[in-house]
Design an enzyme around this catalytic site. Structure first.
Site, PDB file in Angstrom:
ATOM      1  CG  ASP A   1      -1.774   1.255   1.347  1.00 52.46           C
ATOM      2  OD1 ASP A   1      -2.339   1.626   0.152  1.00 52.46           O
ATOM      3  OD2 ASP A   1      -2.162   1.655   2.498  1.00 52.46           O
TER       4      ASP A   1
ATOM      5  CG  ASP B   1      -2.145   7.576   0.938  1.00 53.82           C
ATOM      6  OD1 ASP B   1      -0.950   8.281   0.864  1.00 53.82           O
ATOM      7  OD2 ASP B   1      -3.048   7.319   0.456  1.00 53.82           O
TER       8      ASP B   1
END
Length: 241
Positions: free
Chosen positions: A8, A10
Site C-alpha cells: 500500500d 498511504d
C-alpha cells in the site's frame, strides 16, 4: 522463483495520507465545511476530484502541490526497506496498489529515487488539465461489494498474478504490506504460503485480529510490523529458507 511484495502507499510507504496531506495547500490549511460534508462513503475518489477542483479554483498550482507532497515523511524504516529490496531485486518483484493517485505517487518516488524498486504501480490515474487543475479518475470498475467503487485491490492483485503466470512468472509466495481497511479484501484472499503484514495499530491489523477472535477463515500467516526494519528481518528470513 521470486517472492511478490505488494505495498500500500498511504500510511505504509509514507507516514501519512497523501489525500489529506494536500489540504495544507488550501487557504488556512483547511477545506470549507460544505466541501468536507460532500463526502459519501465509498466515493472517496469523487470527493478528491472536488477537493482538487477547489484547490485549483483557489489558485493552488502544480509546483506548490508537488512541494507539499514530497515533504511527506516516509514511515520509519521504509527507506532502509526499499534500499534492501533494490539490492535484492533478483529475489523480489514489487508492486504498489494504492487508493491515492498516479501524480502523487510519481512525485514521491521520483523525488526519493525509488521508482526503480517497483515493477508496477496500480492506482487512480491523475493528470493536470489545461487550466492547471489536478483531475483524478477511478482506477477501474468492479463488482466487489466490500471495496470502494473505484478500486478493489484483490481484483488488481489476482489479475496481476494471472498475467505474470501467463508470462511464465510464478511466485513462491506473496507478501502483502499494508495498513488500511481497503487492504482487508486482498489479504483475506491470500493463500497458505503467503504472508499478510499489517502495520501495528492501524485498521488492517485491528480487523485481522477481530477476524481471528471470531475464528473467521484465513489461510495466510499474519506478521505485524511498526518499522520497515522489522520487515527487512522477516524478508531476510524468507530468502534464506
Amino acid at each position: 522463483m521470486k517472492i511478490l511484495l505488494v505495498f500500500d502507499f498511504d500510511n505504509t510507504i509514507i507516514d501519512d495520507n497523501s489525500d489529506t496531506w494536500i489540504v495544507q495547500c488550501a487557504p488556512e490549511k483547511k477545506l470549507p465545511l460544505e466541501l468536507k460534508d460532500s463526502y459519501k462513503k465509498g466515493f472517496w475518489t469523487e470527493f478528491m476530484g472536488r477537493v482538487f477542483k477547489y484547490l485549483g479554483d483557489e489558485g493552488v498550482r502544480e509546483d506548490e502541490m508537488k512541494r507539499a507532497m514530497i515533504s511527506m515523511p516516509f514511515t520509519p524504516g521504509m527507506v532502509e526497506l526499499l534500499n534492501f529490496i533494490r539490492k535484492n531485486k533478483n529475489k523480489f518483484d514489487c508492486i504498489i496498489i494504492s487508493d491515492s493517485n498516479s501524480v502523487f505517487i510519481d512525485w514521491v518516488l521520483e523525488a526519493t529515487n525509488f521508482h526503480d524498486v517497483f515493477d508496477k504501480v496500480f492506482t487512480n490515474p491523475a493528470a493536470f488539465d489545461s487550466n492547471g487543475h489536478l483531475t483524478v479518475e477511478k482506477h477501474h470498475t468492479h463488482s466487489c461489494t466490500r471495496c470502494p467503487q473505484n478500486l478493489c485491490k484483490n481484483v488488481v492483485l489476482v489479475e496481476f498474478v494471472g498475467e505474470q503466470l501467463q508470462q511464465g512468472v510464478n511466485y513462491t509466495r506473496i507478501v502483502y504490506i499494508g495498513d488500511g481497511g481497503n487492504d482487508v479484501c486482498p489479504v483475506t484472499f491470500l493463500k497458505k504460503n503467503d504472508i499478510a503484514m499489517p502495520r501495528k495499530g492501524y485498521a488492517l491489523q485491528k480487523t485481522l485480529y477481530r477476524m481471528c477472535q471470531n475464528l473467521e477463515p484465513m489461510e495466510s500467516s499474519v506478521v505485524s510490523w511498526s518499522s520497515g526494519v522489522e520487515i527487512i528481518s522477516y524478508l531476510q528470513f524468507l530468502i534464506k529458507e
